[in-house]
Design an enzyme around this catalytic site. Structure first.
Site, mmCIF file in Angstrom:
data_model
loop_
_atom_site.group_PDB
_atom_site.id
_atom_site.type_symbol
_atom_site.label_atom_id
_atom_site.label_comp_id
_atom_site.label_asym_id
_atom_site.label_seq_id
_atom_site.Cartn_x
_atom_site.Cartn_y
_atom_site.Cartn_z
ATOM 1 N N VAL A 125 1.165 -3.893 3.654
ATOM 2 C CA VAL A 125 1.116 -5.233 4.253
ATOM 3 C C VAL A 125 2.392 -6.055 4.036
ATOM 4 O O VAL A 125 2.495 -7.161 4.545
ATOM 5 C CB VAL A 125 -0.136 -6.042 3.799
ATOM 6 C CG1 VAL A 125 -1.415 -5.430 4.334
ATOM 7 C CG2 VAL A 125 -0.179 -6.195 2.287
ATOM 8 N N SER A 162 0.801 -1.236 0.000
ATOM 9 C CA SER A 162 0.000 0.000 0.000
ATOM 10 C C SER A 162 0.831 1.282 0.000
ATOM 11 O O SER A 162 0.294 2.348 -0.298
ATOM 12 C CB SER A 162 -0.937 0.026 1.209
ATOM 13 O OG SER A 162 -2.121 -0.645 0.900
ATOM 14 N N TYR A 210 -2.151 -1.989 -10.898
ATOM 15 C CA TYR A 210 -2.254 -1.915 -9.433
ATOM 16 C C TYR A 210 -1.464 -3.051 -8.765
ATOM 17 O O TYR A 210 -0.709 -2.816 -7.813
ATOM 18 C CB TYR A 210 -3.734 -1.943 -9.001
ATOM 19 C CG TYR A 210 -3.903 -2.026 -7.510
ATOM 20 C CD1 TYR A 210 -3.674 -0.912 -6.695
ATOM 21 C CD2 TYR A 210 -4.235 -3.230 -6.892
ATOM 22 C CE1 TYR A 210 -3.782 -1.000 -5.311
ATOM 23 C CE2 TYR A 210 -4.346 -3.324 -5.512
ATOM 24 C CZ TYR A 210 -4.124 -2.206 -4.734
ATOM 25 O OH TYR A 210 -4.219 -2.299 -3.366
ATOM 26 N N LYS A 217 0.762 3.330 -3.048
ATOM 27 C CA LYS A 217 -0.388 4.198 -3.361
ATOM 28 C C LYS A 217 -0.003 5.680 -3.326
ATOM 29 O O LYS A 217 -0.588 6.489 -4.042
ATOM 30 C CB LYS A 217 -1.533 3.920 -2.383
ATOM 31 C CG LYS A 217 -2.134 2.518 -2.562
ATOM 32 C CD LYS A 217 -3.053 2.149 -1.406
ATOM 33 C CE LYS A 217 -3.638 0.754 -1.580
ATOM 34 N NZ LYS A 217 -4.354 0.276 -0.379
ATOM 35 N N TYR A 242 -4.567 3.280 7.364
ATOM 36 C CA TYR A 242 -5.888 2.647 7.242
ATOM 37 C C TYR A 242 -6.783 3.107 8.386
ATOM 38 O O TYR A 242 -6.745 4.264 8.791
ATOM 39 C CB TYR A 242 -5.799 1.112 7.215
ATOM 40 C CG TYR A 242 -4.660 0.549 6.421
ATOM 41 C CD1 TYR A 242 -4.548 0.823 5.066
ATOM 42 C CD2 TYR A 242 -3.714 -0.265 7.000
ATOM 43 C CE1 TYR A 242 -3.516 0.293 4.309
ATOM 44 C CE2 TYR A 242 -2.680 -0.807 6.259
ATOM 45 C CZ TYR A 242 -2.581 -0.515 4.925
ATOM 46 O OH TYR A 242 -1.566 -1.028 4.195
HETATM 47 N N1 GLN Z 1 -1.568 -5.311 -2.469
HETATM 48 C C1 GLN Z 1 -2.346 -5.216 -1.273
HETATM 49 C C2 GLN Z 1 -3.810 -5.412 -1.577
HETATM 50 O O1 GLN Z 1 -4.279 -4.880 -2.540
HETATM 51 C C3 GLN Z 1 -2.100 -3.881 -0.664
HETATM 52 C C4 GLN Z 1 -2.854 -3.694 0.604
HETATM 53 C C5 GLN Z 1 -2.054 -3.123 1.719
HETATM 54 O O2 GLN Z 1 -0.834 -3.010 1.738
HETATM 55 N N2 GLN Z 1 -2.811 -2.787 2.726
HETATM 56 O O3 GLN Z 1 -4.509 -6.109 -0.910
#
Ligand code: GLN
Length: 305
Positions: free
Chosen positions: A259, A61, A189, A64, A241
């Site tokens: 994650v 994430s 993505y 992003k 988050y």
């Molecule tokens: N690639 C992960 C997903 O889309 C990214 C989510 C994350 O790092 N929270 O589920």
């Protein structure tokens, strides 16, 4: 400074045993739960490394914010924030529920999965190759590392287990909130999430945002000061988050987690911090990473909120 960081690294890395490594993307389950790296890059380019800063992990994430910065530069703030909102959510990062409940059916912010998928769709480059190359170029510039690449195994693993993100994307298309070739958008993505870095790269990413878009290692103005400020603002409200509020209270620094176990933090005008430790809490934030940032905030007086 070096000794303080070494002590913080030692004390916080022990906390990793309280978390567990992400398993919903099978390749991530293979991460070494004991790996821990902590890096600081200051706005004058000085760097401090502690623990294992060679350990490589995927941005997940954290990617992003790279794509958000690119979209803000290429499409402008108004276009980006008419396609996605800018308000925090108390739901998990891959939640579907709000998209249907709230009208307009638009993702709440660019740092939850639905919002990040929409941000990819806004990039003006042609096709999946054009978009991912632009994201990789931006990542390389922001992190002063021309070697940043996609980890192919993680990318394939994520793509093969992507029901949730596919559901988000197809729902968004059904309500007219996502336009373009949906398979291209999802593919980009998954690849952006699979860009591989180490803690030092992450600290430079944080430093470039901290220094209003000027990369302190290369001296290049990568993004405008306005884009850097918007990204820091969104990280402050949405970067951790549904743990963003708690993090703002306890740590008080704009930050973004992934994650893969990484957290990137950006102390405006001062420094970027990169920390990695794969075991996560319930919300998907690195347990030892959170502990390290709380200690840094307090001991180095980094709180800005
Ligand atoms: N690639 C992960 C997903 O889309 C990214 C989510 C994350 O790092 N929270 O589920």
């Amino acid at each position: 400074m070096k000794e303080t960081l070494a002590l913080i690294a030692q004390a916080s890395s022990i906390q990793a045993s309280k978390g567990s490594v992400a398993t919903y993307i099978p390749e991530l389950a293979k991460a070494d739960p004991e790996a821990f790296g902590l890096a600081v890059t200051e706005c004058d380019g000085t760097q401090y490394l502690s623990g294992n800063c060679e350990f490589r992990f995927t941005l997940q994430s954290i990617s992003k914010v790279v794509t958000l910065a690119l979209a803000l530069e290429e499409r402008g703030k108004d276009n980006v924030f008419s396609a996605v909102g800018n308000s925090p959510t108390a739901d998990p990062f891959n939640s579907i529920m709000r998209l249907e409940m709230d009208a307009p059916h638009r993702p709440h912010n660019p740092l939850i999965n639905s919002g990040a998928i929409v941000v990819v769709s806004l990039l003006p480059e042609e096709g999946r190759e054009g978009k991912i190359e632009a994201i990789l170029d931006m990542a390389r510039d922001l992190m002063a590392n021309g070697d940043i690449k996609v980890n192919d195994r993680v990318y394939r693993s994520e793509k093969n287990t992507s029901d949730r993100n596919r559901s988000l994307a197809y729902f968004l298309r059904s309500v007219g909130s996502l336009k373009g070739d949906i398979e291209d958008i999802l593919d980009v993505y998954f690849r952006q999430c699979s860009m591989e870095v180490n803690a030092k790269d992450l600290s430079i990413l944080g430093a470039t945002f901290a220094c209003d878009g000027l990369n302190p290692i290369t001296g290049k103005q990568v993004i405008s000061p306005q884009t850097a400020r918007i990204v820091r603002a969104i990280m402050t409200t949405c970067g951790m988050y549904d743990g963003s509020g708690e993090f703002a209270v306890n740590v008080g620094i704009p930050a973004k987690s992934g994650v893969g176990g990484g957290i990137m933090a950006s102390v405006p005008g001062r420094m970027g911090i990169g920390v990695v430790s794969p075991p996560l809490d319930q919300r998907g934030n690195s347990v030892a990473g959170l502990a390290a940032l709380a200690a840094i905030s307090e001991q180095l007086h980094c709180r800005v909120l």
